[in-house]
Each structure stands twice: as C-alpha cells, then as structure tokens.
Write a protein that holds these residues in place. Structure first.
Motif, PDB file in Angstrom:
ATOM      1  N   LEU A 204      -9.878  -2.161   7.315  1.00 30.80           N
ATOM      2  CA  LEU A 204      -8.977  -2.815   6.168  1.00 30.80           C
ATOM      3  C   LEU A 204      -7.957  -1.934   5.406  1.00 30.80           C
ATOM      4  CD1 LEU A 204     -12.693  -1.619   4.543  1.00 30.80           C
ATOM      5  CD2 LEU A 204     -12.068  -3.295   4.256  1.00 30.80           C
ATOM      6  N   TRP A 205      -7.419  -0.844   6.160  1.00 32.90           N
ATOM      7  CA  TRP A 205      -5.826  -0.456   5.767  1.00 32.90           C
ATOM      8  C   TRP A 205      -4.939  -0.921   6.384  1.00 32.90           C
ATOM      9  CZ3 TRP A 205     -10.349   1.670   3.478  1.00 32.90           C
ATOM     10  CH2 TRP A 205     -10.423   1.730   2.280  1.00 32.90           C
TER      11      TRP A 205
ATOM     12  N   ARG B  13     -12.233 -11.736   6.158  1.00 36.85           N
ATOM     13  CA  ARG B  13     -13.000 -10.722   6.150  1.00 36.85           C
ATOM     14  C   ARG B  13     -14.133 -11.326   6.641  1.00 36.85           C
ATOM     15  NH1 ARG B  13     -12.845  -8.444   0.699  1.00 36.85           N
ATOM     16  NH2 ARG B  13     -10.577  -8.462  -0.237  1.00 36.85           N
TER      17      ARG B  13
ATOM     18  N   HIS C 197      -5.047  -4.120   6.991  1.00 32.08           N
ATOM     19  CA  HIS C 197      -4.971  -5.077   5.546  1.00 32.08           C
ATOM     20  C   HIS C 197      -5.709  -6.336   4.912  1.00 32.08           C
ATOM     21  CE1 HIS C 197      -0.828  -3.374   5.174  1.00 32.08           C
ATOM     22  NE2 HIS C 197      -0.938  -4.151   6.875  1.00 32.08           N
TER      23      HIS C 197
ATOM     24  N   THR D 252      -1.691   6.503   0.424  1.00 27.27           N
ATOM     25  CA  THR D 252      -2.686   5.616   1.244  1.00 27.27           C
ATOM     26  C   THR D 252      -2.939   5.996   2.305  1.00 27.27           C
ATOM     27  OG1 THR D 252      -2.865   4.945  -1.236  1.00 27.27           O
ATOM     28  CG2 THR D 252      -4.974   3.505   0.918  1.00 27.27           C
TER      29      THR D 252
ATOM     30  N   THR E 169       1.079  -0.979   0.130  1.00 28.54           N
ATOM     31  CA  THR E 169       0.051  -0.307  -0.264  1.00 28.54           C
ATOM     32  C   THR E 169       0.989   1.004   0.006  1.00 28.54           C
ATOM     33  OG1 THR E 169      -1.242  -0.805   1.254  1.00 28.54           O
ATOM     34  CG2 THR E 169      -1.733   0.741   1.419  1.00 28.54           C
TER      35      THR E 169
ATOM     36  N   LYS F 207      -8.751  -5.358   3.655  1.00 30.51           N
ATOM     37  CA  LYS F 207      -9.151  -5.359   2.118  1.00 30.51           C
ATOM     38  C   LYS F 207      -8.038  -5.902   0.905  1.00 30.51           C
ATOM     39  CE  LYS F 207      -9.241  -0.994  -1.047  1.00 30.51           C
ATOM     40  NZ  LYS F 207      -9.392  -0.255  -1.813  1.00 30.51           N
ATOM     41  N   TYR F 208      -7.448  -6.399   1.263  1.00 34.14           N
ATOM     42  CA  TYR F 208      -6.374  -7.326   0.103  1.00 34.14           C
ATOM     43  C   TYR F 208      -6.165  -8.259   1.230  1.00 34.14           C
ATOM     44  CZ  TYR F 208      -5.190  -2.602  -1.263  1.00 34.14           C
ATOM     45  OH  TYR F 208      -5.862  -0.948  -1.774  1.00 34.14           O
ATOM     46  N   ASP F 209      -6.858  -8.792   1.878  1.00 35.33           N
ATOM     47  CA  ASP F 209      -6.748  -9.729   2.176  1.00 35.33           C
ATOM     48  C   ASP F 209      -7.483 -11.421   1.783  1.00 35.33           C
ATOM     49  OD1 ASP F 209      -5.332 -12.882   3.665  1.00 35.33           O
ATOM     50  OD2 ASP F 209      -5.724 -11.939   5.947  1.00 35.33           O
TER      51      ASP F 209
END
Length: 92
Positions: free
Chosen positions: A64-65, A77, A68, A18, A14, A70-72
């Motif tokens: 989310l950021w 989630r 991590h 961001t 990231t 968001k990309y997991d």
C-alpha cells in the motif's frame, strides 16, 4: 505526443512522517514475529497461522505505501490481489 503519461493522472506525494510510521509498524511486526517464534511450542497448531497473518499484514503495508498501491488505480489493486489469490490457491 511521444509522452505515454496520462495528463489527468496526479501524483500523490506521501509525507515522510507516513513512511516513518509504516516503517515503525514493520519493525514492530518483525519484533512480534520473533516473539511468536519464541512461543512456538506454546502456540502449537496456531503458530503457522499467526506467522502467516503477521507476514500478510507486513506485505499489505509494503504494497500500500511503499509500492504506492494505496493511491493507484483500482485495476492495479485487483491485479495484485488476483496474484495473491492464486498464490493462496496454490498453497491450499
């Protein structure tokens, strides 16, 4: 063979920009929480739901950021969401 990492799992990097935007949003939401507290009497019964809404948005941004998610994978989630679902169920 001793490596437990999945060979197909690509790490997402990231950009710093961001993180700074998310941190700025968290500071703004914290400031909004302080403002909402000052208008506690005027908000009446809406004071608590507004505070919980702001806290929820902040928690989602962090998860989310900064965590991590968001990309997991989707399963992670779902596990986090289930935890918060049961926490909400406990409160109600």
């Amino acid at each position: 063979m001793g490596n437990n990492h999945d060979e197909n799992h690509a790490h997402h990097i990231t950009p710093l920009e961001t993180y700074l935007k998310v941190a700025g949003a968290l500071f703004a939401l914290t400031f909004l929480t302080v403002i909402a507290h000052h208008f506690n009497n005027q908000l009446g019964v809406l004071a608590a739901p507004i505070a919980f809404l702001i806290a929820t948005v902040k928690a989602v941004l962090v998860m989310l950021w900064f965590m991590h998610l968001k990309y997991d994978s989707v399963i992670n989630r779902v596990i986090f969401g289930a935890g918060f679902f049961f926490l909400a169920l406990l409160f109600f």
